[in-house]
Design a protein around this motif. Structure first.
Motif, PDB file in Angstrom:
ATOM      1  N   THR A   9       0.037   6.758   5.513  1.00  0.00           N
ATOM      2  CA  THR A   9       0.606   5.613   4.805  1.00  0.00           C
ATOM      3  C   THR A   9       1.743   6.039   3.885  1.00  0.00           C
ATOM      4  O   THR A   9       2.653   5.260   3.601  1.00  0.00           O
ATOM      5  N   LYS A  10       1.666   7.266   3.393  1.00  0.00           N
ATOM      6  CA  LYS A  10       2.679   7.800   2.477  1.00  0.00           C
ATOM      7  C   LYS A  10       2.823   6.909   1.246  1.00  0.00           C
ATOM      8  O   LYS A  10       3.935   6.555   0.824  1.00  0.00           O
ATOM      9  N   ASP A  23      -9.141   2.795   2.591  1.00  0.00           N
ATOM     10  CA  ASP A  23      -8.884   4.010   3.371  1.00  0.00           C
ATOM     11  C   ASP A  23      -7.421   4.086   3.791  1.00  0.00           C
ATOM     12  O   ASP A  23      -6.837   5.173   3.848  1.00  0.00           O
ATOM     13  N   HIS A  24      -6.845   2.938   4.080  1.00  0.00           N
ATOM     14  CA  HIS A  24      -5.431   2.907   4.472  1.00  0.00           C
ATOM     15  C   HIS A  24      -4.532   3.354   3.319  1.00  0.00           C
ATOM     16  O   HIS A  24      -3.542   4.075   3.528  1.00  0.00           O
ATOM     17  N   HIS A  47       0.829  -1.200   0.000  1.00  0.00           N
ATOM     18  CA  HIS A  47       0.000   0.000   0.000  1.00  0.00           C
ATOM     19  C   HIS A  47       0.868   1.256   0.000  1.00  0.00           C
ATOM     20  O   HIS A  47       0.439   2.313  -0.471  1.00  0.00           O
ATOM     21  N   ALA A  48       2.069   1.135   0.543  1.00  0.00           N
ATOM     22  CA  ALA A  48       2.977   2.278   0.652  1.00  0.00           C
ATOM     23  C   ALA A  48       4.074   2.254  -0.396  1.00  0.00           C
ATOM     24  O   ALA A  48       4.429   3.285  -0.959  1.00  0.00           O
ATOM     25  N   SER A  49       4.619   1.084  -0.670  1.00  0.00           N
ATOM     26  CA  SER A  49       5.801   0.960  -1.526  1.00  0.00           C
ATOM     27  C   SER A  49       5.435   0.899  -3.003  1.00  0.00           C
ATOM     28  O   SER A  49       4.443   0.274  -3.384  1.00  0.00           O
ATOM     29  N   PRO A  50       6.276   1.504  -3.862  1.00  0.00           N
ATOM     30  CA  PRO A  50       6.066   1.388  -5.301  1.00  0.00           C
ATOM     31  C   PRO A  50       6.966   0.362  -5.968  1.00  0.00           C
ATOM     32  O   PRO A  50       6.939   0.193  -7.178  1.00  0.00           O
TER      33      PRO A  50
END
Length: 544
Positions: free
Chosen positions: A132-133, A125-126, A55-58
């Motif tokens: 979460t960035k 939502d997270h 959710h945060a990492s690309p």
């Protein structure tokens, strides 16, 4: 990596309506017979996540590491068709602003938490929560307006404007559904471990070493169209981090590991000729490995200088010699495996050093200093390239040095400024660079919106993927139009216009089309592929 997926950008992951191409002609037929259960598969990769929460990492590698434990609401096959997974059905409103999902019953996360509508809401939502960035997933759903729980197994997701790529985005690991209980642990805990409802459960993630999993014995909700149902066939799975090409290849040939990612191009013929191994390639969809010139500051604000850099470097020869034909030189910002790829870009520009030199003369860079670099008004033609060498995969550091030498021939002082991830991200956010590099695996042509829409320009508070910091109202309009239709022909027409304009304006320098090159022992069977062109292990099995 991909710089945004390399370091996320860094390596910069990963959708619809067309997945990556089929397996290549290099694939050797699997004649192992009936699948067997049990055993351990050890697979070596060339990089690792800096954050395990998709959710945060690309990073592409985050998707690979978390797909074994995270299911998605829907799945995407290699023909671009969306199938049920944790969502058994869905309805889309006529204005394409609302998606209503009927959820599968009886699903549990590996920590015992029940999967339900509240879990879906908690996950979406997270993703958009500023805490979460998110450096990738949130950018896939920028018009997200919220999720409403209708009942225990029905959920409605709303957008402020039409958003046709939503289902394809949901199919990626970056929208994998995590246990809502685990989400409460916060970003630091999620960076080290995620908990899902998938066929495997994480045992331990050890930075610089790898990650281990065990089979989830209760798993019984595979996506529609899977090779089998029920638990995974393997007892255990291990992904081992071996960054050096020679070490990774040696681990395969000596039998220390069962398979490896990124077989070095120079060794592909060796693996293909060895009867102990199989080799399979998969062309990645989405953004190619490209260089992105900063169009808002520095020398690349001038389109003539951008075209001179792109056309004055013989990328084709450099790529062919370095990668032995395993990676193809790129023409468009997106690969041929991407829905909406415009073949016309293949003849839209070409290597022409004489024309490049003429463009630089026209742009006023007519002087030469003592080292042979072009000058203008006493200033050298300098390009600052912030480069995260520690995460450079596929010999990209060697490639960069060769491009640097080629650029000097036409007068560019291309300065490779090595940086850590911690140094890179704030520089990228501020636009403090002249050139950025990354690849961007995503099966949908909507990848073009990530790469070139004004709304995707990174700021200190928002992480986008528009590395060129390019802003054009016409391009924004075409991309907005693509969000409002599910007609593939209409979307392809709009995507072609975007590719043509960014090519004409040289706001991207296509370098090569990434191919995932997997080498494995012949005792390994049943590895399948995620639409973003990395392997999955739910149906994998091993023989002795």
């Amino acid at each position: 990596m991909t710089l945004f997926r390399s370091a996320a950008v860094l390596s910069a992951a990963a959708l619809a309506l067309a997945a990556c191409g089929g397996t290549s002609d290099d694939t050797k037929p699997d004649t192992a017979g009936a699948p067997v259960n049990g055993g351990t598969l050890v697979y070596a990769v060339n990089t690792e996540p800096t954050n395990l929460d998709p959710h945060a990492s690309p990073q592409d590698i985050t998707g690979l590491f978390t797909r074994p434990v995270l299911d998605s609401l829907v799945s995407l096959d290699d023909k671009g068709t969306i199938h049920p997974w944790l969502a058994k059905s869905w309805e889309i409103s006529a204005d394409q602003k609302t998606y209503t999902f009927k959820l599968r019953e009886g699903v549990k996360f590996s920590d015992g938490t029940v999967f339900d509508a509240e879990a879906v809401k908690a996950n979406l939502d997270h993703i958009v929560d500023p805490k979460t960035k998110s450096q990738l997933a949130a950018g896939f759903i920028t018009p997200y307006a919220g999720t409403t729980v209708i009942d225990e197994h029905t959920v409605k997701v709303a957008f402020s404007k039409p958003h046709s790529p939503f289902l394809a985005a949901l199919a990626t690991a970056y929208f994998g559904i995590e246990s809502p209980t685990s989400l409460k642990a916060g970003p630091d805990a999620l960076a080290k471990k995620v908990i899902g409802s998938g066929p495997f459960v994480i045992d331990a993630f050890t930075p610089h070493q790898g990650i281990t999993y065990h089979r989830n014995p209760d798993y019984d909700w595979a996506p529609e169209g899977s090779s089998h149902t029920g638990p995974a066939r393997l007892d255990k799975l291990e992904l081992k981090v071996l960054q050096e090409d020679s070490v990774r290849l040696g681990a395969l040939t000596s039998g220390q590991v069962d398979g490896i990612a990124s077989v070095p191009p120079v060794n592909v013929k060796q693996i293909k000729a060895d009867p102990r191994f199989t080799l399979e390639t998969r062309q990645a969809p989405g953004g190619n490995y490209n260089y992105y010139p900063n169009t808002t500051a520095g020398v690349f604000t001038d389109a003539k200088v951008r075209r001179a850099f792109r056309d004055g470097i013989d990328f084709k020869t450099v790529i062919d010699k370095l990668y032995f034909g395993i990676f193809q030189p790129a023409a468009s910002p997106v690969s041929p495996a991407t829905q909406g790829y415009d073949k016309a870009t293949e003849t839209a520009w070409k290597y022409d050093a004489a024309a490049a030199n003429k463009l630089l003369d026209e742009a006023g860079w007519t002087g030469r200093d003592g080292e042979g670099f072009r000058t203008k008004d006493g200033k050298r033609l300098t390009v600052r390239w912030t480069f995260v060498r520690a995460f450079a995969r596929e010999q990209r550091a060697t490639l960069a040095e060769q491009v640097q030498a080629e650029a000097k021939k036409i007068g560019f002082d291309l300065q490779l400024q090595d940086a850590t991830v911690a140094e890179y991200v704030p520089r990228f956010a501020k636009g403090d660079y002249d050139l950025a590099d990354f690849s961007w695996q995503r099966a949908d042509g909507d990848a073009l919106r990530n790469l070139f829409d004004t709304s995707s320009i990174t700021t200190p508070t928002f992480f986008g993927q528009n590395g060129s910091r390019y802003s054009d109202k016409e391009v924004d309009g075409w991309l907005a139009g693509s969000l409002g239709t599910t007609d593939n022909a209409e979307r392809a027409e709009l995507y072609a216009k975007v590719q043509q304009k960014v090519t004409d304006n040289a706001v991207v320098f296509p370098v090569y089309v990434f191919n995932y090159v997997l080498g494995a022992s012949k005792k390994v069977h049943g590895i399948t592929w995620e639409p973003q062109a990395y392997p999955t292990f739910y149906g994998a099995w091993v023989t002795k």
